[in-house]
Every structure is written in structure tokens, then in C-alpha cells.
Write a protein that holds these residues in place. Structure first.
Motif, short mmCIF file in Angstrom:
data_model
loop_
_atom_site.label_atom_id
_atom_site.label_comp_id
_atom_site.label_asym_id
_atom_site.label_seq_id
_atom_site.Cartn_x
_atom_site.Cartn_y
_atom_site.Cartn_z
N CYS A 134 0.85 -1.19 0.00
CA CYS A 134 0.00 0.00 0.00
C CYS A 134 0.89 1.24 0.00
O CYS A 134 1.94 1.27 0.64
N MET A 136 -0.02 4.24 1.10
CA MET A 136 -0.49 5.29 1.99
C MET A 136 0.35 5.46 3.26
O MET A 136 0.28 6.49 3.92
N GLY A 137 1.10 4.45 3.61
CA GLY A 137 2.10 4.60 4.67
C GLY A 137 1.60 4.83 6.09
O GLY A 137 2.35 5.40 6.90
N CYS A 138 0.39 4.42 6.43
CA CYS A 138 -0.06 4.59 7.81
C CYS A 138 0.92 3.84 8.72
O CYS A 138 1.23 2.68 8.47
N PHE A 140 0.95 2.60 11.70
CA PHE A 140 0.55 1.49 12.57
C PHE A 140 0.23 0.23 11.77
O PHE A 140 -0.09 -0.82 12.33
N CYS A 141 0.27 0.34 10.43
CA CYS A 141 -0.25 -0.73 9.58
C CYS A 141 0.88 -1.54 8.94
O CYS A 141 1.80 -0.98 8.33
N THR A 143 0.81 -3.40 6.33
CA THR A 143 0.86 -3.23 4.87
C THR A 143 1.52 -1.91 4.51
O THR A 143 2.32 -1.83 3.57
N GLY A 144 1.17 -0.87 5.27
CA GLY A 144 1.78 0.44 5.04
C GLY A 144 3.29 0.39 5.25
O GLY A 144 4.06 1.02 4.51
N GLY A 184 -3.88 -2.99 1.01
CA GLY A 184 -4.09 -2.00 -0.04
C GLY A 184 -5.19 -1.01 0.22
O GLY A 184 -6.01 -1.19 1.12
N GLU A 185 -5.20 0.05 -0.56
CA GLU A 185 -6.19 1.11 -0.46
C GLU A 185 -7.13 0.98 -1.67
O GLU A 185 -6.74 1.30 -2.80
N VAL A 218 -8.84 4.97 3.35
CA VAL A 218 -8.03 5.83 4.19
C VAL A 218 -8.56 7.27 4.15
O VAL A 218 -8.16 8.11 4.95
N CYS A 358 -4.27 -6.43 9.13
CA CYS A 358 -3.96 -6.03 7.76
C CYS A 358 -2.47 -6.15 7.42
O CYS A 358 -1.64 -5.47 8.00
FE1 SF4 Z 1 -3.18 2.81 5.61
FE2 SF4 Z 1 -5.07 1.08 4.80
FE3 SF4 Z 1 -2.82 1.36 3.40
FE4 SF4 Z 1 -2.73 0.19 5.77
S1 SF4 Z 1 -3.78 -0.56 3.96
S2 SF4 Z 1 -1.30 1.77 4.96
S3 SF4 Z 1 -4.27 1.32 6.87
S4 SF4 Z 1 -4.36 2.93 3.74
#
Ligand code: SF4
Ligand code: SAH
Length: 368
Positions: A134, A136-138, A140-141, A143-144, A184-185, A218, A358
């Protein structure tokens, strides 16, 4: 290069068959074989001539990934599968079983939702991926933390559903809910995601009701507005996790681009357009976003919006120091929100012992 059969529309299959000089009704037979009988190999199409089955095997792929590993939770209700795509990328999809007598009585069973599911009491929820990694780089995630690898095609999204639908079919069970909350987003891969939903929705095929899907985003504002304009019946969930822009930016880089206010405005537009309620996702992080003060601030921002908050204790990941909230704090957060007029559910963590959060399985495997 063979094509993934789930990437095609019925019309595209019909056109191919025309080129192959096959009778037109064969397209429907193939469609029904794939989406109703859940055949995963051309050999299973016993209603087709051998020559056509052979052609299907030459031209199409039915299995776009290998099962790299799967894990069942200790309670046996959750299964997580890690798939390896031909290019080596890993994606994961989770099956959650609810509503069995031995299951947690606090979890409500789903009402039957369509003719072919009449009588189904058990909830069988799939959580599927829309991208490998993903962008988006959150923080805590899992995947990010892994970064972006690539978008999945509509067929690769569909294949995850069919994989589990076949497993459930063996137990005489059906998929009842699909959440796009895996890796993924979904709104970053908007077209392929919607195409997958539409294809699974087809009444002559898999016939999965739009209202049984939930997309989690997100918070990509233009896509929320587009989604609203399309007036889809699919449920919408927004991952908010903070009530203040600076606090959100600290854990979700996307907040640099889209501020909380813009997201809430887009959600208002969505409710106006569709009349549907929005869900806000909230991962409760101890001492970060789980205090009554934060709950009050959140409630004041959401005031007047048809919504509810889905809070879940953070699933700890290797790359983030934050800890999960505890039970007492979670209840206090919920009560503070509800006192301020915003409905809130605390979700049970599912499959924590199998790293069902995730991206956690793929992330772990990549770094192994
Ligand atoms: Fe953020 Fe969702 Fe991507 Fe995880 S999968 S980084 S929570 S947008
Ligand atoms: N990209 C989409 C959908 C996939 S993530 C989105 O972010 O909404 C699905 C949900 O899991 C999101 O609400 C996300 O914020 C949440 N999530 C991610 N990592 C988590 C973690 N470690 N603990 C709890 N929830 C997490």
C-alpha cells in the motif's frame, strides 16, 4: 500469455467464443461454470465439449496465485491465507466465521439477505486485498510499513473471493459478507475494485448483493465524492483514527493531502447522495487516541452526520511502538462517544493469534 478468466466480462467471453466459432450460448455456460458452480479448472466443465475445454485451458488461467501458507486461529473460526502471485508479490485474504453456536454470543448473526441464502444464519465474512502492499504509509499498519508493490487486477480481487467460496461450498456454506479491508487502499485502485464488485454482483453469475460489500478507505476525498455520485449500495467505511489534523498526520501521512474536515464534508455529500450511513474506523491506541477527551472532540466533529464509529483495539505490528488499548479504556471511549450522541461499536479482535491484522502475514513473510 494466458488471460485470467476473472478479468473478463461476460461480453468479452462471448466475443472470444464468436472468434472461436462456438455457439453463443457457450459464453453463459462458461460464466455460470465459473461464478455459480465455482469450477476452478476447465476439466470441471462437463457440459462443454472436450475441444472447448482444451481451448479454455490454453487461453485462460483459472488460478492466479499459489497458496503460500495458511493459518487457522486457535478457536478455529478464522483462516488467513497468504497467496503468491506469479510475479512473486504476496497478498492475503481472511475468512471469518461468526454466528456458530460455540462462537461469542455477543456477535450478532446476520439476517438472510437474498433468495439463494435464505435460511443462512451463519455469517461468513471475507476480508480481501485490492493491492499488493500500500502506498499510503499509515505507521501502525503492517501493509503500510511494507510500501506499495502494485495494483491488483479486478480478476485477482475476484479470485480471492472464489477461493474461499469454494472452501465454504465444501461445507455447504456461503460467503455472506465481503469487506475490502485486506492489503491495499481500494480507492487508490478504484476502477479495478469497482469492476470486481460489479462482476461479483452480476445476477447471472456470483450474484453477491452490493449491500453485502464494505469498502474501507483511508479517506481519499475525490474518490469518496465519485463513489457518492455513483450512488452505489456498497457500505462505506473511513479509517479516521484521529480527531485532530496534527494527530492524524502523525500516524497517517495521507492527512497532509486531505484534512479531516474535507473528509467529513465528502462524507456529508455521500450521505446526501445515497441516504446511507457512513462508518468510521478507529484503531484504539493506548494513550494516543483512546481518551474521553478525544472521544468528545470526535463527537463534536461528527455531529449531525449519519454515521457510527467502529472501534477496534490496535493490532500491534513490528514497525510501530503503539500498544492496544485495554478493555476498560475501550468501554470508556465508547461511552463518551455515545453520551455525545455518536453510536459506537467495539469490535472484537479476530484471529490475533494468526496475525490476521492487515498485511501482517505478508509483511512477516517478506522480512523473514
Ligand atoms: Fe493505511 Fe489502509 Fe494502506 Fe494500511 S492498507 S497503509 S491502513 S491505507
Ligand atoms: N486501506 C484501507 C483498507 C485496508 S486497512 C483503509 O485503510 O481503510 C483496513 C482497516 O484496518 C483500516 O481501518 C485500517 O486503518 C486498519 N488497520 C490497519 N492496521 C491496523 C492495526 N495494526 N491495528 C488495527 N487496525 C489496523
Amino acid at each position: 500469455m494466458t488471460q485470467l478468466i476473472y478479468d473478463l466480462t461476460l461480453e468479452e467471453i462471448a466475443n472470444l467464443l464468436k472468434d472461436w466459432k462456438e455457439p453463443a450460448y457457450r459464453a453463459k455456460q462458461i460464466w455460470q461454470g465459473v461464478y455459480q458452480h465455482l469450477y476452478e479448472s476447465p476439466d470441471e466443465f462437463s457440459n462443454l465439449p472436450i475441444s472447448l475445454r482444451k481451448k479454455l485451458a490454453e487461453e485462460f488461467t483459472f488460478t492466479p496465485f499459489q497458496v503460500r501458507t495458511y493459518l487457522d486461529s486457535a478457536d478455529g473460526f478464522t483462516r488467513k491465507t497468504l497467496f503468491e502471485l506469479p510475479d512473486g508479490n504476496l497478498i492475503e485474504a481472511v475468512l471469518m466465521r461468526y454466528g456458530d453456536p460455540a462462537d461469542n454470543p455477543q456477535i450478532k448473526t446476520a439476517a438472510p439477505y437474498s433468495k439463494n441464502l435464505r435460511g443462512a444464519r451463519k455469517r461468513r465474512t471475507l476480508c480481501i486485498s485490492t493491492q499488493a502492499g500500500c502506498a499510503m504509509g499509515c505507521v501502525f499498519c503492517a501493509t503500510g510499513q511494507m510500501g506499495f508493490k502494485r495494483h491488483l487486477s479486478s480478476g485477482e480481487i475476484i479470485a480471492q473471493v472464489l477461493y474461499y467460496a469454494r472452501i465454504l461450498k465444501e461445507a455447504n456454506e456461503l460467503v455472506t459478507n465481503i469487506v475490502l479491508m485486506g492489503m491495499g487502499e481500494p480507492f487508490h485502485n478504484y476502477d479495478n475494485t469497482m469492476t470486481a464488485i460489479d462482476r461479483l454482483n452480476d445476477q447471472d453469475g456470483f450474484n453477491f448483493g452490493a449491500r453485502r460489500f464494505t469498502i474501507s478507505t483511508v479517506g481519499l476525498v475525490p474518490q469518496i465524492r465519485r463513489f457518492a455520485d455513483e450512488k452505489r449500495q456498497v457500505n462505506l467505511a473511513i479509517s479516521l483514527h484521529a480527531a485532530d489534523d496534527d494527530e492524524r498526520l502523525a500516524i497517517m501521512p495521507v492527512n497532509k493531502r486531505y484534512k479531516i474536515e474535507d473528509i467529513i464534508e465528502a462524507c456529508k455529500y455521500y450521505v446526501e447522495q445515497t441516504g446511507r450511513r457512513v462508518t468510521f474506523e478507529w484503531a484504539l491506541i493506548n494513550g494516543v487516541n483512546d481518551t474521553p477527551q478525544v472521544a468528545k472532540k470526535l463527537a463534536s466533529r461528527l455531529k449531525g452526520l449519519l454515521c457510527h464509529v467502529n472501534a477496534i483495539p490496535l493490532n500491534p505490528t513490528a514497525g510501530y511502538a503503539g500498544r492496544a488499548t485495554n478493555h476498560e479504556r475501550a468501554i470508556l471511549f465508547k461511552e463518551s462517544l455515545e453520551q455525545a450522541g455518536i453510536p459506537c461499536t467495539i469490535r472484537m479482535r479476530r484471529g490475533i493469534d494468526i496475525q490476521a491484522g492487515c498485511g501482517q502475514l505478508a509483511g512477516g513473510s517478506l522480512s523473514a
